[in-house]
Design a protein around this motif. Structure first.
Motif, mmCIF file in Angstrom:
data_model
loop_
_atom_site.group_PDB
_atom_site.id
_atom_site.type_symbol
_atom_site.label_atom_id
_atom_site.label_comp_id
_atom_site.label_asym_id
_atom_site.label_seq_id
_atom_site.Cartn_x
_atom_site.Cartn_y
_atom_site.Cartn_z
ATOM 1 N N ASN A 281 0.819 -1.217 0.000
ATOM 2 C CA ASN A 281 0.000 0.000 0.000
ATOM 3 C C ASN A 281 0.854 1.270 0.000
ATOM 4 O OD1 ASN A 281 0.978 0.128 2.648
ATOM 5 N ND2 ASN A 281 -0.925 -0.653 3.533
ATOM 6 N N THR A 282 2.161 1.093 -0.023
ATOM 7 C CA THR A 282 3.098 2.210 -0.056
ATOM 8 C C THR A 282 4.115 1.900 -1.146
ATOM 9 O OG1 THR A 282 2.770 2.583 2.307
ATOM 10 C CG2 THR A 282 4.734 3.575 1.307
ATOM 11 N N PHE A 283 4.175 2.759 -2.151
ATOM 12 C CA PHE A 283 4.911 2.445 -3.373
ATOM 13 C C PHE A 283 6.051 3.438 -3.580
ATOM 14 C CE2 PHE A 283 0.496 1.171 -3.701
ATOM 15 C CZ PHE A 283 0.615 -0.180 -3.979
ATOM 16 N N ILE A 284 7.258 2.899 -3.779
ATOM 17 C CA ILE A 284 8.445 3.725 -3.947
ATOM 18 C C ILE A 284 8.957 3.559 -5.373
ATOM 19 C CG2 ILE A 284 10.739 4.268 -3.051
ATOM 20 C CD1 ILE A 284 8.362 4.634 -1.059
ATOM 21 N N PHE A 285 9.082 4.680 -6.056
ATOM 22 C CA PHE A 285 9.496 4.675 -7.456
ATOM 23 C C PHE A 285 10.991 4.965 -7.580
ATOM 24 C CE2 PHE A 285 5.008 5.716 -7.377
ATOM 25 C CZ PHE A 285 4.481 4.936 -8.386
ATOM 26 N N PRO A 286 11.662 4.351 -8.562
ATOM 27 C CA PRO A 286 13.112 4.508 -8.682
ATOM 28 C C PRO A 286 13.564 5.793 -9.366
ATOM 29 C CG PRO A 286 12.323 2.992 -10.351
ATOM 30 C CD PRO A 286 11.132 3.329 -9.491
ATOM 31 N N CYS A 287 12.626 6.575 -9.897
ATOM 32 C CA CYS A 287 12.972 7.858 -10.517
ATOM 33 C C CYS A 287 11.702 8.700 -10.614
ATOM 34 C CB CYS A 287 13.596 7.668 -11.902
ATOM 35 S SG CYS A 287 12.490 6.859 -13.089
ATOM 36 N N ILE A 288 11.879 9.988 -10.848
ATOM 37 C CA ILE A 288 10.725 10.884 -10.830
ATOM 38 C C ILE A 288 9.790 10.654 -12.014
ATOM 39 C CG2 ILE A 288 11.702 12.822 -12.129
ATOM 40 C CD1 ILE A 288 10.446 14.662 -9.972
ATOM 41 N N GLU A 289 10.345 10.240 -13.166
ATOM 42 C CA GLU A 289 9.455 9.997 -14.307
ATOM 43 C C GLU A 289 8.403 8.959 -13.959
ATOM 44 O OE1 GLU A 289 13.348 11.159 -16.473
ATOM 45 O OE2 GLU A 289 12.795 10.040 -14.682
ATOM 46 N N ALA A 290 8.862 7.834 -13.384
ATOM 47 C CA ALA A 290 7.931 6.768 -13.019
ATOM 48 C C ALA A 290 6.963 7.242 -11.943
ATOM 49 C CB ALA A 290 8.712 5.546 -12.533
ATOM 50 N N GLY A 291 7.480 7.944 -10.933
ATOM 51 C CA GLY A 291 6.644 8.388 -9.826
ATOM 52 C C GLY A 291 5.592 9.389 -10.233
ATOM 53 N N ASN A 292 5.994 10.381 -11.004
ATOM 54 C CA ASN A 292 5.055 11.420 -11.410
ATOM 55 C C ASN A 292 3.981 10.856 -12.334
ATOM 56 O OD1 ASN A 292 4.318 14.031 -13.213
ATOM 57 N ND2 ASN A 292 4.970 14.643 -11.174
ATOM 58 N N ILE A 293 4.403 10.026 -13.273
ATOM 59 C CA ILE A 293 3.439 9.392 -14.179
ATOM 60 C C ILE A 293 2.518 8.451 -13.389
ATOM 61 C CG2 ILE A 293 3.192 7.751 -16.081
ATOM 62 C CD1 ILE A 293 5.865 8.954 -17.184
ATOM 63 N N GLY A 294 3.113 7.707 -12.470
ATOM 64 C CA GLY A 294 2.342 6.715 -11.718
ATOM 65 C C GLY A 294 1.233 7.319 -10.882
ATOM 66 N N TYR A 295 1.544 8.384 -10.133
ATOM 67 C CA TYR A 295 0.488 8.936 -9.274
ATOM 68 C C TYR A 295 -0.582 9.628 -10.096
ATOM 69 C CZ TYR A 295 0.871 14.085 -8.862
ATOM 70 O OH TYR A 295 0.793 15.439 -9.086
#
Length: 341
Positions: A281-295
């Motif tokens: 339930n807590t997700f950590i992305f390896p870079c901002i591209e993945a994180g920003n797109i993911g959320y």
């Protein structure tokens, strides 16, 4: 009001905090401030020209009579503030340069927090993210043991699977990527990229707890347990090891693909026996591209309301608003920010 905010309101009514708004004459800030004051949730400090703030409030029909309005141009302790900033900057800026910066509300508001005049700060309605974070890094600085400032988003929705109604995602807004910090004199690695990503995982788990999430942390990748190579696979794998060293009690696993992290049937095939996979339930992305797109995918297609970015790793709570925010978002981010203090 979403259920996630009711406990925050109760907490703040029991233990009042003072928040600084750096853009005191912005109508969105004024509307949120009037609501906070009317509910008795927070004490409010507005930075700006008093006449302009009051005129803007009157024009919008907002009652900010209980707020303290501080104008950097006639602040009684301004000289003390300048001297304190000069000491904090340790020769990097002169008194004249500090004076000029403190005439700006982002620096002035941050110094109010640093000097104990307020507990937390919320800005960014008109300032960029960089203009909110830069003063925080220079003046409030990172807390002991922290090597970076990161961010997370709390995502909340009414329907869907029970364990995924409220989730956390980090870092989606601050760190572009993660690289080793090298000692220029010796060439040795002072702080590894994996340690930095692990720090994001640990801090995001702490933030998740503020919102009633029992964090089960998945450090994400396009690989699950060595099924892929290259890219950020090694980074995500090594970050899990570092996170376990930082917090042995933390439920964290990786590297995991997103389907393995959330779908029990996939977890059974790809990483059977994991205490996180299939129920993260807590997700950590390896870079901002993945994180920003993911959320943003979760927000726009998954029906989640997204709250953040919530900054992590600073000595005091300082958060950034989107310049496209509305008054309701300011109100909710104010509650979140104050509860971090």
């Amino acid at each position: 009001m979403a259920d996630m905010f009711a406990p925050l309101v109760a907490q703040l009514k029991a233990n009042p905090k003072t928040i600084v708004f750096t853009e005191g004459n912005d109508p969105r800030i004024l509307e949120a401030a009037s609501k906070l004051l009317a509910e008795g949730v927070l004490k409010v400090v507005m930075v700006g020209n008093e006449a302009e703030c009051k005129a803007a409030a009157a024009a919008g029909g907002f009652d900010i009579s209980a707020a303290e309005i501080i104008d950097p141009e006639n602040y009684a302790d301004f000289d003390e503030m300048v001297n304190t900033m000069v000491e904090l900057r340790k020769g990097k800026q002169t008194a004249e340069e500090c004076t000029a910066l403190l005439k700006k509300s982002n620096y002035f508001g941050t110094m109010l927090v640093k000097m104990g005049k307020a507990d937390c700060l919320l800005g960014g309605a008109t300032y960029s993210t960089a203009d909110t974070i830069r003063p925080a890094l220079q003046l409030v600085k990172t807390k002991k043991g922290a090597h970076l400032v990161s961010s997370c988003f709390i995502l909340d929705r009414e329907g869907g699977e029970e364990g995924l109604k409220r989730i956390a995602m980090g870092d989606c807004a601050v760190n572009i990527d993660y690289t080793d910090t090298i000692d220029k004199a010796t060439g040795e690695v002072k702080v590894s990229a994996a340690s930095k990503l692990a720090e994001v995982a640990v801090e995001t788990a702490k933030t998740a707890k503020l919102f009633g999430i029992d964090p089960k942390v998945a450090v994400l990748s396009f690989s699950t347990k060595g099924s892929g190579k290259g890219g950020t696979v090694a980074l995500s794998h090594d970050a899990v090891i570092k996170a376990q060293e930082m917090d042995p009690e933390l439920a964290v696993d990786g590297e995991l693909q997103f389907d393995a992290a959330v779908a029990p049937e996939v977890a059974q095939v790809k990483c059977k026996g994991s205490k996180v996979a299939g129920q993260a339930n807590t997700f950590i992305f390896p870079c901002i591209e993945a994180g920003n797109i993911g959320y943003k995918i979760a927000q726009r297609l998954g029906g989640y309301a997204a709250y953040g970015p919530i900054l992590q790793g600073l000595n005091a709570p300082i958060n950034d608003l989107s310049r496209g925010c509305n008054a309701d978002e300011v109100y909710k981010m104010s509650l979140i920010t104050a509860c971090q203090s």
